[in-house]
Enzyme design. Structure first.
Site, PDB file in Angstrom:
ATOM      1  N   ARG A  47       0.836  -1.173   0.000  1.00  0.00           N
ATOM      2  CA  ARG A  47       0.000   0.000   0.000  1.00  0.00           C
ATOM      3  C   ARG A  47       0.880   1.235   0.000  1.00  0.00           C
ATOM      4  NH1 ARG A  47       2.355   1.797   3.792  1.00  0.00           N
ATOM      5  NH2 ARG A  47       1.046   3.640   3.591  1.00  0.00           N
ATOM      6  N   GLY A  48       0.239   2.388  -0.221  1.00  0.00           N
ATOM      7  CA  GLY A  48       1.011   3.619  -0.403  1.00  0.00           C
ATOM      8  C   GLY A  48       1.033   3.941  -1.883  1.00  0.00           C
ATOM      9  N   ALA A  49       0.688   5.168  -2.250  1.00  0.00           N
ATOM     10  CA  ALA A  49       0.489   5.487  -3.666  1.00  0.00           C
ATOM     11  C   ALA A  49       1.622   5.034  -4.581  1.00  0.00           C
ATOM     12  CB  ALA A  49       0.221   6.991  -3.812  1.00  0.00           C
ATOM     13  N   ARG A  85      -7.880  -0.350  -6.699  1.00  0.00           N
ATOM     14  CA  ARG A  85      -8.146   0.759  -5.755  1.00  0.00           C
ATOM     15  C   ARG A  85      -8.277   2.048  -6.583  1.00  0.00           C
ATOM     16  NH1 ARG A  85      -4.324   1.142  -0.633  1.00  0.00           N
ATOM     17  NH2 ARG A  85      -6.155   2.193   0.240  1.00  0.00           N
ATOM     18  N   GLN A 192      -1.703   2.597   9.935  1.00  0.00           N
ATOM     19  CA  GLN A 192      -0.454   2.656   9.174  1.00  0.00           C
ATOM     20  C   GLN A 192       0.622   3.425   9.951  1.00  0.00           C
ATOM     21  OE1 GLN A 192      -3.508   3.041   7.925  1.00  0.00           O
ATOM     22  NE2 GLN A 192      -3.641   2.539   5.743  1.00  0.00           N
ATOM     23  N   ASP A 233      -2.207  10.894  -2.205  1.00  0.00           N
ATOM     24  CA  ASP A 233      -2.585   9.825  -3.129  1.00  0.00           C
ATOM     25  C   ASP A 233      -2.966  10.375  -4.485  1.00  0.00           C
ATOM     26  OD1 ASP A 233      -3.090   8.647  -0.270  1.00  0.00           O
ATOM     27  OD2 ASP A 233      -2.861   6.962  -1.664  1.00  0.00           O
ATOM     28  N   ASN A 243      -5.614  12.412   0.406  1.00  0.00           N
ATOM     29  CA  ASN A 243      -4.680  11.640   1.209  1.00  0.00           C
ATOM     30  C   ASN A 243      -5.462  10.879   2.269  1.00  0.00           C
ATOM     31  OD1 ASN A 243      -1.857  10.918   1.710  1.00  0.00           O
ATOM     32  ND2 ASN A 243      -2.066  12.032   3.634  1.00  0.00           N
ATOM     33  N   LYS A 244      -4.749  10.049   3.049  1.00  0.00           N
ATOM     34  CA  LYS A 244      -5.390   9.224   4.068  1.00  0.00           C
ATOM     35  C   LYS A 244      -6.389  10.002   4.913  1.00  0.00           C
ATOM     36  CE  LYS A 244      -5.045   5.816   4.463  1.00  0.00           C
ATOM     37  NZ  LYS A 244      -5.956   4.871   3.788  1.00  0.00           N
TER      38      LYS A 244
HETATM   39  C1  LIG Z   1       3.128   6.943   0.243  1.00  0.00           C
HETATM   40  S1  LIG Z   1       2.729   8.437   0.063  1.00  0.00           S
HETATM   41  C2  LIG Z   1       1.155   8.881   0.344  1.00  0.00           C
HETATM   42  C3  LIG Z   1      -0.045   8.068   0.580  1.00  0.00           C
HETATM   43  O1  LIG Z   1      -0.157   6.968  -0.233  1.00  0.00           O
HETATM   44  C4  LIG Z   1      -0.278   7.713   2.032  1.00  0.00           C
HETATM   45  O2  LIG Z   1      -0.288   8.894   2.806  1.00  0.00           O
HETATM   46  C5  LIG Z   1      -1.616   7.022   2.126  1.00  0.00           C
HETATM   47  O3  LIG Z   1      -2.641   7.671   2.164  1.00  0.00           O
HETATM   48  C6  LIG Z   1      -1.599   5.544   2.046  1.00  0.00           C
HETATM   49  O4  LIG Z   1      -2.905   5.008   2.136  1.00  0.00           O
HETATM   50  P1  LIG Z   1      -3.077   3.403   2.066  1.00  0.00           P
HETATM   51  O5  LIG Z   1      -4.557   3.185   2.184  1.00  0.00           O
HETATM   52  O6  LIG Z   1      -2.262   2.843   3.203  1.00  0.00           O
HETATM   53  O7  LIG Z   1      -2.530   2.991   0.702  1.00  0.00           O
END
Ligand SMILES: CSC[C@@H](O)[C@@H](O)C(=O)COP(=O)(O)O
EC number: 5.3.1.23
Length: 353
Positions: A47-49, A85, A192, A233, A243-244
């Site tokens: 996970r993570g963009a 996603r 996270q 994201d 973002n999250k």
């Molecule tokens: C890795 S950089 C930024 C984002 O991807 C991060 O802040 C985030 O929102 C991740 O969400 P996730 O649902 O864990 O994929």
């Protein structure tokens, strides 16, 4: 830095760190098919963009693992992974690049197509690694020695390909003797922050204090936070930031307390085709992530649950957007348009190297 995955050339597979088991266990799982990669992305094993885009790119390569596979298997893999996603734009940018390779080499022999797809996946990964180093350097132009910086979610090495995005200044700062202290939001519902950011910063030797999301206002009110830095994201063409979930609240709190609010993201997370945050699709996830998130039921059966994985922070609450091509400041529509023009010019200018 630990990456989220390794390409295993001998086995023609991905060895993926299962992030759902962190911090208790570092388990690497073999991914041999696009279907397995799609499941890993949906379940947030990766996970993570940026990491999602890199993982999807290698997932496309795996479509040609079987000797009898061909271009149609690649096409199906791209469509499968595109549906995993909806919010992180890196996924779609990476798949567009893989699709372009498929179109260019669809009629080539199978080995040529396979090697070209693998080369593109590797390029996406290496470009992100370089972007992370740059994000760290630009971030350190804003985050100074001794600052206490609050961050949200996880934006480090295993969410990218190496340095990270919002965590990059912490990691690079540690290497350069710049002491930054982190306030780490646990980041409900999937934690996270407490599970992965705390794990990563401890391993890197960066001073960090874990707090619950609801404590962020209090520590700001005490004067203990000098800046907030988060990842993204998807950044829309007007500077709105997805973002999250919980990021928007931090931006409002930061503005109320006169604290700078920084977003750190590679240009691969900027979506120049989406006019504003209103057009960004926000992923909604399984209610059980909230009602059964700590390994036990924490809410009564039958209660209605809303579980958006992201929110949108309006551009006017963002002090600066740190990119791997420099620091953008308001007005963001103009700054982003200028960046887009620069990138398009570079893309059409023959390389001299
Ligand atoms: C890795 S950089 C930024 C984002 O991807 C991060 O802040 C985030 O929102 C991740 O969400 P996730 O649902 O864990 O994929």
């Amino acid at each position: 830095m630990i990456p989220p995955l390794y390409w295993n050339d001998e086995a023609f597979r991905v060895d993926l760190l299962d992030q759902t088991l962190l911090p208790v266990e570092e388990r690497w799982i073999p991914i041999e098919t696009p279907e397995q990669m799609a499941e890993a992305i949906r379940k947030l094993r990766v996970r993570g963009a940026p990491a999602i885009g890199i993982a999807a790119a290698y997932g496309v390569v795996l479509a040609l693992r079987r000797p009898e596979s061909g271009p149609e298997d690649v096409r199906r893999a791209i469509e499968l992974l595109r549906g995993t996603r909806p919010t992180a734009v890196n996924l779609f940018g990476a798949l567009r690049r893989m699709e372009a390779v498929l179109e260019a080499y669809r009629h080539a022999d199978r080995e040529t197509l396979r090697s070209r797809l693998l080369a593109e996946a590797r390029a996406i990964e290496e470009e992100d690694r370089e972007a992370g180093r740059r994000l760290g350097a630009y971030g350190l132009e804003l985050l100074k020695d001794g600052m206490r910086v609050l961050t949200h979610c996880h934006t480090g090495g295993v969410a990218t390909s190496g340095y990270g995005t919002a965590l990059a200044p912490f990691i690079l700062g540690k290497e350069r003797g710049v002491r930054l202290e982190a306030w780490v939001d646990e980041t409900r519902p999937l934690l996270q922050g407490s599970r992965i950011t705390a794990w990563e910063l401890l391993k890197a030797g960066v001073p960090a204090t874990l707090i619950t999301d609801s404590m962020a206002a209090h520590v700001m009110q005490q004067g203990w936070v000098d800046a907030v830095i988060v990842g993204a994201d998807r950044i829309a063409a007007n500077g709105d930031v997805a973002n999250k979930i919980g990021t928007y609240g931090l931006a409002v709190l930061a503005r109320a307390h006169g604290i700078p609010f920084y977003v750190s993201a590679p240009v691969s997370t900027i979506d120049f085709e989406t006019p504003s945050g209103k057009e960004i699709v926000i992923e909604e996830r399984d209610p059980r992530e909230i009602t059964h998130g700590f390994g036990q039921q924490t809410a009564p059966e039958g209660i209605r649950v809303y579980n958006p994985a992201f929110d949108v922070t309006p551009a006017e609450l963002v002090t600066a957007i740190i990119t791997d091509r420099g620091i953008l400041r308001p007005p963001y529509p103009e700054a982003l348009a200028a960046l887009r023009a620069q990138l398009e010019t570079e893309a059409t200018t023959p390389s001299t190297t």
